[in-house]
Structure formats: structure tokens, C-alpha cells
Design a protein around this motif. Structure first.
Motif, PDB file in Angstrom:
ATOM      1  N   ALA A 275     -34.512  46.732  77.437  1.00 54.41           N
ATOM      2  CA  ALA A 275     -34.222  47.987  76.732  1.00 54.41           C
ATOM      3  C   ALA A 275     -34.794  47.899  75.330  1.00 54.41           C
ATOM      4  O   ALA A 275     -34.954  46.809  74.781  1.00 54.41           O
ATOM      5  CB  ALA A 275     -32.715  48.236  76.668  1.00 54.41           C
ATOM      6  N   PRO A 276     -35.088  49.052  74.699  1.00 53.82           N
ATOM      7  CA  PRO A 276     -35.664  49.027  73.349  1.00 53.82           C
ATOM      8  C   PRO A 276     -34.795  48.298  72.331  1.00 53.82           C
ATOM      9  O   PRO A 276     -35.304  47.673  71.413  1.00 53.82           O
ATOM     10  CB  PRO A 276     -35.801  50.513  73.003  1.00 53.82           C
ATOM     11  CG  PRO A 276     -35.857  51.214  74.313  1.00 53.82           C
ATOM     12  CD  PRO A 276     -34.993  50.416  75.244  1.00 53.82           C
ATOM     13  N   ALA A 277     -33.472  48.396  72.472  1.00 56.89           N
ATOM     14  CA  ALA A 277     -32.577  47.807  71.478  1.00 56.89           C
ATOM     15  C   ALA A 277     -32.195  46.364  71.794  1.00 56.89           C
ATOM     16  O   ALA A 277     -31.487  45.727  71.025  1.00 56.89           O
ATOM     17  CB  ALA A 277     -31.305  48.648  71.361  1.00 56.89           C
ATOM     18  N   ALA A 278     -32.639  45.849  72.932  1.00 58.92           N
ATOM     19  CA  ALA A 278     -32.279  44.484  73.317  1.00 58.92           C
ATOM     20  C   ALA A 278     -32.962  43.474  72.397  1.00 58.92           C
ATOM     21  O   ALA A 278     -34.047  43.716  71.876  1.00 58.92           O
ATOM     22  CB  ALA A 278     -32.661  44.226  74.766  1.00 58.92           C
ATOM     23  N   VAL A 279     -32.310  42.347  72.187  1.00 61.02           N
ATOM     24  CA  VAL A 279     -32.868  41.283  71.356  1.00 61.02           C
ATOM     25  C   VAL A 279     -33.021  40.028  72.193  1.00 61.02           C
ATOM     26  O   VAL A 279     -32.409  39.893  73.253  1.00 61.02           O
ATOM     27  CB  VAL A 279     -31.972  40.988  70.137  1.00 61.02           C
ATOM     28  CG1 VAL A 279     -31.900  42.197  69.213  1.00 61.02           C
ATOM     29  CG2 VAL A 279     -30.567  40.570  70.577  1.00 61.02           C
ATOM     30  N   ALA A 280     -33.847  39.130  71.722  1.00 65.46           N
ATOM     31  CA  ALA A 280     -34.073  37.884  72.443  1.00 65.46           C
ATOM     32  C   ALA A 280     -32.792  37.045  72.445  1.00 65.46           C
ATOM     33  O   ALA A 280     -31.961  37.126  71.536  1.00 65.46           O
ATOM     34  CB  ALA A 280     -35.215  37.097  71.803  1.00 65.46           C
ATOM     35  N   CYS A 281     -32.643  36.221  73.478  1.00 68.97           N
ATOM     36  CA  CYS A 281     -31.485  35.340  73.584  1.00 68.97           C
ATOM     37  C   CYS A 281     -31.476  34.327  72.441  1.00 68.97           C
ATOM     38  O   CYS A 281     -32.505  34.046  71.823  1.00 68.97           O
ATOM     39  CB  CYS A 281     -31.515  34.595  74.916  1.00 68.97           C
ATOM     40  SG  CYS A 281     -31.514  35.651  76.368  1.00 68.97           S
ATOM     41  N   LEU A 282     -30.315  33.751  72.201  1.00 70.75           N
ATOM     42  CA  LEU A 282     -30.174  32.780  71.119  1.00 70.75           C
ATOM     43  C   LEU A 282     -31.015  31.530  71.366  1.00 70.75           C
ATOM     44  O   LEU A 282     -31.407  30.843  70.421  1.00 70.75           O
ATOM     45  CB  LEU A 282     -28.697  32.407  70.954  1.00 70.75           C
ATOM     46  CG  LEU A 282     -28.287  31.784  69.620  1.00 70.75           C
ATOM     47  CD1 LEU A 282     -28.602  32.714  68.459  1.00 70.75           C
ATOM     48  CD2 LEU A 282     -26.805  31.440  69.638  1.00 70.75           C
ATOM     49  N   THR A 283     -31.309  31.207  72.618  1.00 68.36           N
ATOM     50  CA  THR A 283     -32.096  30.017  72.941  1.00 68.36           C
ATOM     51  C   THR A 283     -33.538  30.350  73.303  1.00 68.36           C
ATOM     52  O   THR A 283     -34.261  29.484  73.784  1.00 68.36           O
ATOM     53  CB  THR A 283     -31.446  29.248  74.105  1.00 68.36           C
ATOM     54  OG1 THR A 283     -31.289  30.133  75.234  1.00 68.36           O
ATOM     55  CG2 THR A 283     -30.086  28.690  73.716  1.00 68.36           C
TER      56      THR A 283
END
Length: 296
Positions: A275-283
Motif C-alpha cells: 500500500a502507498p502508506a506502508a513502511v518497510a519492516c524493522l528488519t
């Protein structure tokens, strides 16, 4: 290797018709500890889930184009319902494969970490529900060995034997090559053990709190996570082909003085692409150390 080329896997072995009560108990405890694992346990007398109800075994996903297409359609629909749009096809395939691989790794590694039993999970005994992503398992045999190194090797072999045929089927739709596919397995095996350790830590903390011992709660909270991280590093030291990398955990210290376990995945799971607002995982390899510290 090009996408779609069969991966080499260990030969399948005959499994007993039913699991031991001890292994069933391991799975019941695993389900109590791990709410992210949506799994239904089947007894030897329970009928197998059927495609007419949207259930497909790992063996069917690996060998039947229709089963894989139905599972991919279900994943696409779930992502679209949650995020408002359907992702690109290779993103859908990568997200579904990540879900299956992480779940299978927890299903195999959970009893090993809890009770030093390595279950042999045939792909024909683990089903995915295409509409929901839920899983069903018919437990069967397990292995116990006196030596820790031998049992860790057995764990890796069990994971490889189960996932090899599934990876081969997903190579083309995910657009991933051999090393990237097995890198996902390495990442998800480390992640599954880490998650179990955190859940065990929450249980210890809850017990200490219920006993009104805040000191014990504070001192014991990280210990199960530390043990699970150490276990993951022992299982995945690197150089254990076809798993191409190591667990390779490290600690980051936040400004409040607390140390946090982290690692960098060998490959991206494409969570950020749903999705446009999704961010990469912490790892994620895309996430910098500074961003990790900020989010921790």
C-alpha cells in the motif's frame, strides 16, 4: 537458477498415521503462546480439508496450478480489502509465500525449541485456506536425538524437505531465484524462533506480575527472547546450504539505555509494497540503523 527451475530437496520419508500425545501437547502450547499462528490441529480421524471449501495442502500448492492460483487470488483479495488496492502480482506471491514459509518454520521449529522434538511435516499434511490464510495441520511423527548439533541439523533438514517443493512452485510468480527463495526461509526461520521467544517472555512477565513480583517480572522479561535468539543463531550459523545465510542478530541500544535485539533480513519481504502508506519492516535491508532506533 532461473525462476521455475526445480529445487533440490531431501527425499520424503514414510510418516506414522498419528502424532504422539507429547507432540500434540507441544502444538497446543505453541498455539496458546503464539496468537499470530492461525492453525487448526487435525486428529488422525478428522477428514482432510477439501478444495471445495478453499483448502489446499502444501503438496497441492507445489504441484497443481489451480491450487496455487486460488491461493494467490485469496491473498490478493485480503490485501485489497485491507489496503484498498490490489498489489502487483509478484508482490502478492511474495507476501503469500512469506506467510506460508514463516508459519511452516514456526510449526517445525516450535516443538524443537519448546521440547527438543523435531516434527516431520509432510507438505500433504499442512493445508492453507485460500480465502482467509488460516492453516490446518495433521501432526504425525517427530525425531528426538541426544546431540544438540545433530538435532539442529535435523531441524534444518525438516524445514528444507517441507519447503523445497513449495519454493519451486513460487519461483516464477515471485520472480525470485534460488538464493533469494532460500534466503526467505533463513529469514523466516530466524524470525519464527525470535517471535516464539518474545511470546515466551510475555508469558513469564505475566506470571511474575500475577504473583505480584515486579522485580522478577523486570528481570525475567528478556530472558526467553535471549534464549530464542541464541537458539536461532545456533541453528543458522551460516554455511548450512541451501540456507544461504546466518541468523546474525545484533543489539541496538536506545537512548533510554535499553538494548534491543535486531537483525537485517537477507531479502525484502515486500511488506512496504502492499500500500502507498506502508513502511518497510524493522528488519528490512531498506531500514537504516537510525530509523530502527527511532522506531524502537
Amino acid at each position: 537458477m532461473v525462476p521455475g527451475t526445480p529445487l533440490s530437496v531431501a527425499p520424503r520419508v514414510a510418516l506414522p498415521p498419528a502424532a504422539s500425545p507429547a507432540l500434540v501437547g507441544d502444538y497446543r502450547r505453541l498455539l496458546e503462546l503464539c496468537p499470530a499462528l492461525k492453525l487448526r490441529l487435525l486428529d488422525v480421524t478428522d477428514p482432510a480439508p477439501e478444495a471445495v471449501d478453499g483448502w489446499y495442502s502444501g503438496a497441492e500448492l507445489a504441484t497443481e496450478d489451480g491450487a496455487l492460483a486460488a491461493a494467490l487470488a485469496g491473498e490478493e483479495a485480503r490485501i485489497a480489502a485491507e489496503h484498498g488496492r490490489a498489489p502487483r502480482p509478484h508482490v502478492t506471491a511474495s507476501r503469500l509465500l512469506h506467510h506460508y514459509v514463516w508459519s511452516a518454520c514456526l510449526i517445525v521449529a516450535g516443538p524443537w525449541h519448546l521440547a527438543r522434538r523435531v516434527p516431520a511435516v509432510d507438505p500433504a499434511d499442512l493445508w492453507l485456506h485460500a480465502p482467509t490464510g488460516a492453516l490446518a495441520l495433521r501432526p504425525r511423527g517427530h525425531v528426538t536425538l541426544p546431540g544438540d548439533d545433530e538435532l539442529r541439523a535435523e531441524l534444518r533438514a525438516a524445514v528444507v524437505a517441507h519447503l523445497g517443493p513449495v519454493l519451486a512452485a513460487f519461483a516464477a510468480p515471485t520472480r525470485r531465484h534460488d538464493r533469494a527463495l532460500w534466503g526467505m526461509v533463513t529469514d523466516d526461520l530466524a524470525s519464527a524462533l525470535w517471535y516464539l521467544g518474545r511470546m515466551l517472555g510475555e508469558q513469564v512477565t505475566a506470571v511474575a506480575a500475577a504473583e505480584q513480583d515486579p522485580v522478577a517480572a523486570e528481570e525475567s522479561a528478556g530472558t526467553p527472547e535471549d534464549a530464542a535468539v541464541a537458539a536461532a543463531e545456533a541453528v543458522l550459523p551460516g554455511g548450512t546450504q541451501p540456507l544461504p545465510g546466518a541468523a546474525d542478530f545484533r543489539r541496538l541500544r536506545t537512548p533510554d539505555g535499553r538494548a534491543h535485539h535486531t537483525r537485517t533480513r537477507l531479502g525484502c519481504c515486500l511488506h512496504y509494497a502492499v500500500a502507498p502508506a506502508a513502511v518497510a519492516c524493522l528488519t528490512c535491508p531498506r531500514t537504516s540503523e537510525g530509523e530502527r532506533l527511532r522506531r524502537l
